[in-house]
Write a protein that holds these residues in place. Structure first.
Motif, PDB file in Angstrom:
ATOM      1  N   UNK A 131      45.936  40.562  45.867  1.00  0.00           N
ATOM      2  CA  UNK A 131      44.560  40.797  46.453  1.00  0.00           C
ATOM      3  C   UNK A 131      43.700  39.666  46.635  1.00  0.00           C
ATOM      4  N   UNK A 132      43.318  39.312  48.014  1.00  0.00           N
ATOM      5  CA  UNK A 132      42.356  38.361  48.416  1.00  0.00           C
ATOM      6  C   UNK A 132      40.969  38.987  49.086  1.00  0.00           C
ATOM      7  N   UNK A 133      40.522  40.195  48.682  1.00  0.00           N
ATOM      8  CA  UNK A 133      39.526  40.762  48.958  1.00  0.00           C
ATOM      9  C   UNK A 133      39.509  40.560  50.778  1.00  0.00           C
ATOM     10  N   UNK A 134      40.589  41.342  51.188  1.00  0.00           N
ATOM     11  CA  UNK A 134      40.766  41.282  52.786  1.00  0.00           C
ATOM     12  C   UNK A 134      40.832  39.762  53.333  1.00  0.00           C
ATOM     13  N   UNK A 135      41.411  38.845  52.512  1.00  0.00           N
ATOM     14  CA  UNK A 135      41.432  37.482  53.203  1.00  0.00           C
ATOM     15  C   UNK A 135      40.101  36.691  52.994  1.00  0.00           C
ATOM     16  N   UNK A 136      39.087  37.160  52.390  1.00  0.00           N
ATOM     17  CA  UNK A 136      38.076  36.451  52.287  1.00  0.00           C
ATOM     18  C   UNK A 136      37.923  35.506  51.007  1.00  0.00           C
ATOM     19  N   UNK A 137      38.821  35.404  50.067  1.00  0.00           N
ATOM     20  CA  UNK A 137      38.860  34.553  48.851  1.00  0.00           C
ATOM     21  C   UNK A 137      40.287  33.636  48.953  1.00  0.00           C
ATOM     22  N   UNK A 138      41.105  33.819  49.784  1.00  0.00           N
ATOM     23  CA  UNK A 138      42.152  32.965  49.862  1.00  0.00           C
ATOM     24  C   UNK A 138      42.749  32.750  51.313  1.00  0.00           C
ATOM     25  N   UNK A 139      43.173  31.449  51.489  1.00  0.00           N
ATOM     26  CA  UNK A 139      43.998  31.374  52.910  1.00  0.00           C
ATOM     27  C   UNK A 139      45.338  31.867  53.049  1.00  0.00           C
ATOM     28  N   UNK A 140      45.736  32.120  54.123  1.00  0.00           N
ATOM     29  CA  UNK A 140      46.986  32.644  54.658  1.00  0.00           C
ATOM     30  C   UNK A 140      48.318  32.205  54.167  1.00  0.00           C
ATOM     31  N   UNK A 141      48.088  30.447  54.006  1.00  0.00           N
ATOM     32  CA  UNK A 141      49.187  29.895  53.358  1.00  0.00           C
ATOM     33  C   UNK A 141      49.534  30.195  52.275  1.00  0.00           C
ATOM     34  N   UNK A 142      48.341  29.717  51.179  1.00  0.00           N
ATOM     35  CA  UNK A 142      48.419  30.337  49.715  1.00  0.00           C
ATOM     36  C   UNK A 142      49.074  31.784  49.555  1.00  0.00           C
ATOM     37  N   UNK A 143      48.411  32.597  50.255  1.00  0.00           N
ATOM     38  CA  UNK A 143      48.889  34.039  49.978  1.00  0.00           C
ATOM     39  C   UNK A 143      50.467  34.191  50.421  1.00  0.00           C
ATOM     40  N   UNK A 144      50.815  33.607  51.455  1.00  0.00           N
ATOM     41  CA  UNK A 144      52.110  33.743  51.853  1.00  0.00           C
ATOM     42  C   UNK A 144      53.040  33.109  50.916  1.00  0.00           C
ATOM     43  N   UNK A 145      52.821  31.967  50.440  1.00  0.00           N
ATOM     44  CA  UNK A 145      53.673  31.325  49.373  1.00  0.00           C
ATOM     45  C   UNK A 145      54.086  32.627  48.175  1.00  0.00           C
ATOM     46  N   UNK A 146      53.038  33.137  47.703  1.00  0.00           N
ATOM     47  CA  UNK A 146      53.121  34.025  46.408  1.00  0.00           C
ATOM     48  C   UNK A 146      53.758  35.394  46.902  1.00  0.00           C
ATOM     49  N   UNK A 147      53.333  35.922  48.181  1.00  0.00           N
ATOM     50  CA  UNK A 147      54.003  37.139  48.829  1.00  0.00           C
ATOM     51  C   UNK A 147      55.589  36.941  49.020  1.00  0.00           C
TER      52      UNK A 147
END
Length: 284
Positions: free
Chosen positions: A191-207
């Motif tokens: 969860x990133x609150x629809x991209x408002x709390x984390x950038x795409x690169x950080x999210x992508x590493x986890x996912x």
């Protein structure tokens, strides 16, 4: 590795070796009900409310440069992942002079002070004195937030950036409260609150790391993150936060509250994700 603890309230574990710009927190794994918790339902019903074993699943973070902050109190007593304004005043006896903001969590009976278990079973037989609610906030909620804020600020001041992972677990199967009754949830939901709390690169590493280990991963599906990632994130200033929900079906027996035969494999996958996240965070 250093441990800093307020007994029964919060524990901070510092990294082994060289720190990285990483902070993990686990606000719902605490198992303590303080003495002033007086439910009118059986305690064993209340004691089922926890993000079981999550601090163990993510425990390798401290060997990969991260600070880990853990709540030691039960979320049904006071929920660190809520704003203090998210309070159901129908539960409070006496004047409450502070702002109140009714949210979806309030309506579900799972706001700052939980009203019900499993969305239906009332915890208390009457209202809670306003002074007791204030005491819970000052004794438990504020020290947890202070510990997390300090860890994040120290890390940011050192590196000029900080990546924050808020760790949770979720029931394997959906229910009517979430509009997914009878559906099996993804193995992980980020969860990133629809991209408002984390950038795409950080999210992508986890996912992508979790998917590479063979797990299904949803993004902002039902569980988008609540107070902790909202309060402490500002991606424009390189302060990024995301929430990870782990499906309990991939690591435990929910009925027996025991680790399952899948626990070791799930923990290994999370550890691999943490390793990749450390590399990403250090590169900046």
């Amino acid at each position: 590795m250093a441990n800093t603890e307020i007994p029964g309230v919060v524990r901070r574990t510092d990294p082994i070796g060289e720190p990285a710009p990483l902070v993990f927190d686990s606000p719902h794994t605490g198992l303590l009900f303080p003495d002033d918790f007086k439910p009118t339902i059986p305690m064993d019903t209340c004691e089922r409310v926890a993000d079981w074993f999550v601090e163990e699943l993510f425990g390798a973070c401290t060997t990969h440069g991260a600070i880990l902050v853990e709540a030691l109190f039960r979320r049904a007593y006071i929920d660190a992942n809520r704003d203090t304004a998210d309070l159901d005043l129908s539960m409070v006896e006496g004047d409450w002079p502070h702002p109140v903001d009714v949210t979806e969590k309030t309506r579900r009976g799972a706001s700052l002070i939980w009203k019900v278990i499993d969305g239906e079973t009332a915890i208390y037989g009457g209202k809670l004195p306003a002074e007791l609610v204030r005491t819970r906030i000052e004794t438990y909620w504020r020290p947890y937030h202070a510990a997390l804020a300090q860890a994040l600020d120290e890390t940011y001041d050192r590196f000029g950036r900080v990546y924050h992972v808020d760790c949770h677990s979720m029931p394997e199967w959906g229910d009517a409260r979430w509009g997914d009754q009878g559906e099996r949830r993804a193995d992980f939901i980020v969860g990133t609150r629809d991209g408002t709390t984390a950038g795409a690169a950080f999210t992508e590493v986890v996912v992508e790391s979790l998917r590479a280990s063979g797990y299904s991963v949803g993004v902002n599906d039902k569980f988008k993150g609540v107070e902790l990632i909202k309060r402490y994130s500002d991606p424009s200033k390189r302060r990024e936060s995301l929430q990870i929900e782990v499906n309990r079906g991939i690591y435990m027996d929910e009925a027996a509250i025991t680790r399952s035969e899948r626990f070791a494999g799930t923990k290994a996958a999370i550890t691999r994700m943490i390793e990749e996240l450390e590399t990403f965070a250090r590169l900046g």
